[in-house]
Enzyme design. Structure first.
Site, PDB file in Angstrom:
ATOM      1  CD  GLU A 108      -2.348  -1.525   2.545  1.00 44.75           C
ATOM      2  OE1 GLU A 108      -1.706  -1.153   3.543  1.00 44.75           O
ATOM      3  OE2 GLU A 108      -3.201  -2.414   2.571  1.00 44.75           O
ATOM      4  CE1 TYR A 120       7.347   0.612  -3.437  1.00 45.12           C
ATOM      5  CE2 TYR A 120       5.354   1.910  -3.329  1.00 45.12           C
ATOM      6  CZ  TYR A 120       6.475   1.399  -2.721  1.00 45.12           C
ATOM      7  OH  TYR A 120       6.721   1.655  -1.401  1.00 45.12           O
TER       8      TYR A 120
HETATM    9  C1  LIG Z   1      10.969   6.229  -2.475  1.00 47.71           C
HETATM   10  C2  LIG Z   1      12.442   6.114  -2.055  1.00 47.71           C
HETATM   11  C3  LIG Z   1      12.617   4.836  -1.242  1.00 47.71           C
HETATM   12  C4  LIG Z   1      13.330   6.062  -3.319  1.00 47.71           C
HETATM   13  O1  LIG Z   1      14.671   5.831  -2.894  1.00 47.71           O
HETATM   14  P1  LIG Z   1      15.949   6.180  -3.839  1.00 47.71           P
HETATM   15  O2  LIG Z   1      17.105   5.404  -3.329  1.00 47.71           O
HETATM   16  O3  LIG Z   1      16.098   7.657  -3.935  1.00 47.71           O
HETATM   17  O4  LIG Z   1      15.484   5.616  -5.262  1.00 47.71           O
HETATM   18  P2  LIG Z   1      16.447   5.213  -6.463  1.00 47.71           P
HETATM   19  O5  LIG Z   1      17.540   6.230  -6.624  1.00 47.71           O
HETATM   20  O6  LIG Z   1      16.870   3.798  -6.338  1.00 47.71           O
HETATM   21  O7  LIG Z   1      15.451   5.378  -7.705  1.00 47.71           O
HETATM   22  C5  LIG Z   1      14.722   4.253  -8.208  1.00 47.71           C
HETATM   23  C6  LIG Z   1      13.500   4.720  -8.961  1.00 47.71           C
HETATM   24  O8  LIG Z   1      12.556   5.292  -8.050  1.00 47.71           O
HETATM   25  C7  LIG Z   1      11.858   6.374  -8.696  1.00 47.71           C
HETATM   26  N1  LIG Z   1      12.164   7.611  -7.975  1.00 47.71           N
HETATM   27  C8  LIG Z   1      12.979   7.729  -6.896  1.00 47.71           C
HETATM   28  N2  LIG Z   1      12.966   9.008  -6.453  1.00 47.71           N
HETATM   29  C9  LIG Z   1      12.150   9.690  -7.270  1.00 47.71           C
HETATM   30  C10 LIG Z   1      11.725  11.056  -7.321  1.00 47.71           C
HETATM   31  N3  LIG Z   1      12.148  11.970  -6.413  1.00 47.71           N
HETATM   32  N4  LIG Z   1      10.851  11.421  -8.281  1.00 47.71           N
HETATM   33  C11 LIG Z   1      10.399  10.517  -9.184  1.00 47.71           C
HETATM   34  N5  LIG Z   1      10.769   9.212  -9.206  1.00 47.71           N
HETATM   35  C12 LIG Z   1      11.635   8.806  -8.247  1.00 47.71           C
HETATM   36  C13 LIG Z   1      12.357   6.418 -10.137  1.00 47.71           C
HETATM   37  O9  LIG Z   1      11.546   5.537 -10.897  1.00 47.71           O
HETATM   38  C14 LIG Z   1      13.755   5.809  -9.992  1.00 47.71           C
HETATM   39  O10 LIG Z   1      14.235   5.222 -11.165  1.00 47.71           O
HETATM   40  P3  LIG Z   1      15.035   6.150 -12.264  1.00 47.71           P
HETATM   41  O11 LIG Z   1      16.196   6.732 -11.524  1.00 47.71           O
HETATM   42  O12 LIG Z   1      15.432   5.161 -13.322  1.00 47.71           O
HETATM   43  O13 LIG Z   1      14.070   7.189 -12.695  1.00 47.71           O
HETATM   44  C15 LIG Z   1      12.861   7.366  -1.223  1.00 47.71           C
HETATM   45  O14 LIG Z   1      12.458   8.536  -1.909  1.00 47.71           O
HETATM   46  C16 LIG Z   1      12.329   7.401   0.206  1.00 47.71           C
HETATM   47  O15 LIG Z   1      12.929   6.841   1.132  1.00 47.71           O
HETATM   48  N6  LIG Z   1      11.190   8.082   0.434  1.00 47.71           N
HETATM   49  C17 LIG Z   1      10.632   8.222   1.802  1.00 47.71           C
HETATM   50  C18 LIG Z   1      10.078   6.919   2.336  1.00 47.71           C
HETATM   51  C19 LIG Z   1       8.909   6.429   1.500  1.00 47.71           C
HETATM   52  O16 LIG Z   1       8.045   7.200   1.104  1.00 47.71           O
HETATM   53  N7  LIG Z   1       8.879   5.099   1.232  1.00 47.71           N
HETATM   54  C20 LIG Z   1       7.833   4.480   0.442  1.00 47.71           C
HETATM   55  C21 LIG Z   1       6.654   4.085   1.266  1.00 47.71           C
HETATM   56  S1  LIG Z   1       7.022   2.821   2.478  1.00 47.71           S
END
Ligand SMILES: CC(C)(COP(=O)(O)OP(=O)(O)OC[C@H]1O[C@@H](n2cnc3c(N)ncnc32)[C@H](O)[C@@H]1OP(=O)(O)O)[C@@H](O)C(=O)NCCC(=O)NCCS
Length: 156
Positions: A108, A120
Site C-alpha cells: 500500500e 513500484y
Molecule cells: C521512495 C524512495 C525509497 C526512493 O529511494 P531512492 O534510493 O532515492 O530511489 P532510487 O535512486 O533507487 O530510484 C529508483 C526509482 O525510483 C523512482 N524515484 C525515486 N525518487 C524519485 C523522485 N524523487 N521522483 C520521481 N521518481 C523517483 C524512479 O523511478 C527511480 O528510477 P530512475 O532513476 O530510473 O528514474 C525514497 O524517496 C524514500 O525513502 N522516500 C521516503 C520513504 C517512503 O516514502 N517510502 C515508500 C513508502 S514505504
C-alpha cells in the site's frame, strides 16, 4: 552501496539501523520495539543497504505468508537518495521472493507519494485497488499495488 540480508546481522544491529532510518523518513516512524518484533517474526524479510562510508542508508522490509508477500516499508535516508539504493533493495527483495516460491507481492502506498509510486511501477507493480482515507498524519488515500512473481524453478 552494499546490500546486507537479515541473517548476516544481529537483531539489535538491524533494529538500530532501521529505527534511525524510520525516524528520518516517516511522519509516524516504527518504534524499536515493533521493529525488533517484526525482525523476529517468521517469514519476515529485511534487507539493508550500506553506503560506501559504512552508514546504513536504506532498508526494505516485508512479510511472507505461504505464497504471498506484503511489502511493508522501503526507505532511503535523504542524503543518499537518487543513487539507486531503492532500486538495489527492490531488485533483491523481488529476487528473494522468486527463490522462496512467492507468487504475489502486495503493498500500500500513499496516493500522493510520487517517488514511491514511480519506483513500484518501474519494478513491475500495478495498481489494483484504493483504500479511501487509509492514512493519517496527514489523511490520504492508499493505492494497493500488486506484482506477480514467476517462481524460480531452480530453487526446488
Ligand atoms: C521512495 C524512495 C525509497 C526512493 O529511494 P531512492 O534510493 O532515492 O530511489 P532510487 O535512486 O533507487 O530510484 C529508483 C526509482 O525510483 C523512482 N524515484 C525515486 N525518487 C524519485 C523522485 N524523487 N521522483 C520521481 N521518481 C523517483 C524512479 O523511478 C527511480 O528510477 P530512475 O532513476 O530510473 O528514474 C525514497 O524517496 C524514500 O525513502 N522516500 C521516503 C520513504 C517512503 O516514502 N517510502 C515508500 C513508502 S514505504
Amino acid at each position: 552501496m552494499i546490500l546486507t540480508k537479515k541473517d548476516k546481522l544481529s537483531p539489535e544491529e538491524i533494529t538500530e539501523s532501521v529505527a534511525a532510518i524510520e525516524n528520518e523518513c516517516f511522519s509516524v516512524p516504527w518504534t524499536k520495539r515493533s521493529i525488533k518484533s517484526q525482525i523476529l517474526t517468521e517469514g519476515s524479510v529485511f534487507l539493508l543497504v550500506r553506503a560506501d562510508d559504512g552508514k546504513a542508508a536504506g532498508y526494505i522490509c516485508g512479510q511472507c505468508v505461504a505464497d504471498e508477500c506484503e511489502l511493508y516499508r522501503i526507505a532511503v535516508l535523504p542524503d543518499y537518495r537518487r543513487l539507486g539504493a531503492a532500486d538495489m533493495l527492490m531488485s533483491e527483495f523481488i529476487a528473494q521472493c522468486e527463490k522462496n516460491g512467492i507468487n504475489s507481492i502486495f503493498l500500500e502506498v500513499r496516493r500522493d507519494n510520487e517517488p514511491a509510486k514511480r519506483l513500484y511501477e518501474k519494478h513491475g507493480f500495478t495498481a489494483v485497488g484504493l483504500r479511501k482515507n487509509y492514512y493519517t498524519a496527514p489523511i490520504c488515500d492508499a493505492i494497493i499495488y500488486l506484482r506477480r512473481v514467476a517462481a524460480d524453478s531452480s530453487a526446488f
